[in-house]
Design a protein around this motif. Sequence first.
Motif, PDB file in Angstrom:
ATOM      1  N   GLY A 124       4.902   9.653  -1.823  1.00 30.34           N
ATOM      2  CA  GLY A 124       5.531   9.058  -0.652  1.00 30.34           C
ATOM      3  C   GLY A 124       7.022   8.856  -0.859  1.00 30.34           C
ATOM      4  N   THR A 161       8.030   7.495   4.378  1.00 35.26           N
ATOM      5  CA  THR A 161       6.615   7.157   4.521  1.00 35.26           C
ATOM      6  C   THR A 161       6.472   5.752   5.084  1.00 35.26           C
ATOM      7  OG1 THR A 161       6.144   8.552   2.599  1.00 35.26           O
ATOM      8  CG2 THR A 161       4.407   7.032   3.317  1.00 35.26           C
ATOM      9  N   ALA A 189       0.859  -1.184   0.000  1.00 37.80           N
ATOM     10  CA  ALA A 189       0.000   0.000   0.000  1.00 37.80           C
ATOM     11  C   ALA A 189       0.892   1.230   0.000  1.00 37.80           C
ATOM     12  CB  ALA A 189      -0.908  -0.012   1.223  1.00 37.80           C
ATOM     13  N   GLU A 202       1.466   5.529  -1.428  1.00 37.10           N
ATOM     14  CA  GLU A 202       0.747   6.759  -1.743  1.00 37.10           C
ATOM     15  C   GLU A 202       1.595   7.629  -2.653  1.00 37.10           C
ATOM     16  OE1 GLU A 202       1.578   9.584   2.068  1.00 37.10           O
ATOM     17  OE2 GLU A 202       0.431   7.756   2.500  1.00 37.10           O
ATOM     18  N   GLU A 203       0.926   8.336  -3.546  1.00 38.01           N
ATOM     19  CA  GLU A 203       1.635   9.210  -4.472  1.00 38.01           C
ATOM     20  C   GLU A 203       2.398  10.273  -3.697  1.00 38.01           C
ATOM     21  OE1 GLU A 203       0.675  11.972  -8.421  1.00 38.01           O
ATOM     22  OE2 GLU A 203      -0.907  10.773  -7.469  1.00 38.01           O
TER      23      GLU A 203
END
Length: 230
Positions: free
Chosen positions: A108, A188, A103, A105-106
């Motif tokens: 990150g 992140t 998982a 995230e853009e």
Amino acid sequence: MPIEQLCTVVGMTPLNDSTYWMTLEVGRMVEEQGLRAGQFLHVACGEGNLLRRPISVAYVLADEPENTAALIFEVKGEGTRWLARRKEGDKVDVLGPLGNGFAVEEGGRYLLVGGGIGVPPLLGYAEAFHKNAVAVLGFRSADRVILADQFQGACKATYLCTDDGSLGRHGFVDAQVRDILEQDKDFTAVLACGPRPMLKNVAKAAAEYGVPCQVSMEERMACGVGACLG
């Protein structure tokens, strides 16, 4: 929803004497089914081998005329030996997409930690996050190193570790992870894939520095969808 289909081999390259890079045309699995790096495909390996082999996806490309997926695998038995003998134009029976992948995230920033054949599933994340990714890759020895050039070309920094000290840092990856996090905890998450003892040590190091950690638990399995309780 996983689908079963015959996929055409469009590339087969040996990386060393036991590791192969196979590229498959996977049809609508990428754009319609969402296949991505870190997931796996369950591959039938010849008529004499009843159980499929789970092979992690290194990266995918949504392209014409067919979407493609790169599978990098190590020959460990008769099934993967059969798979290594496939040539361009051959068909293989594939079930997928399976598994969850990581998982992310853009925007990150990720510390990618791979051990041995656990390195390939991180390649797609290295190429996706480029200079927002730092990689730590561990291998038994220099002659077992794979994909180092690809990670070095994509990531802000790539650190190599070998068990015998024949290349890079002598020792296991968790020591290198601790050194990195001691200087820079602004990640992140740590994304890790490799042998279970390595995952345990990397997760412990990440916890010590307060950095979230995701691990990929790769295992042999019968059905690939959970029905066999594998």
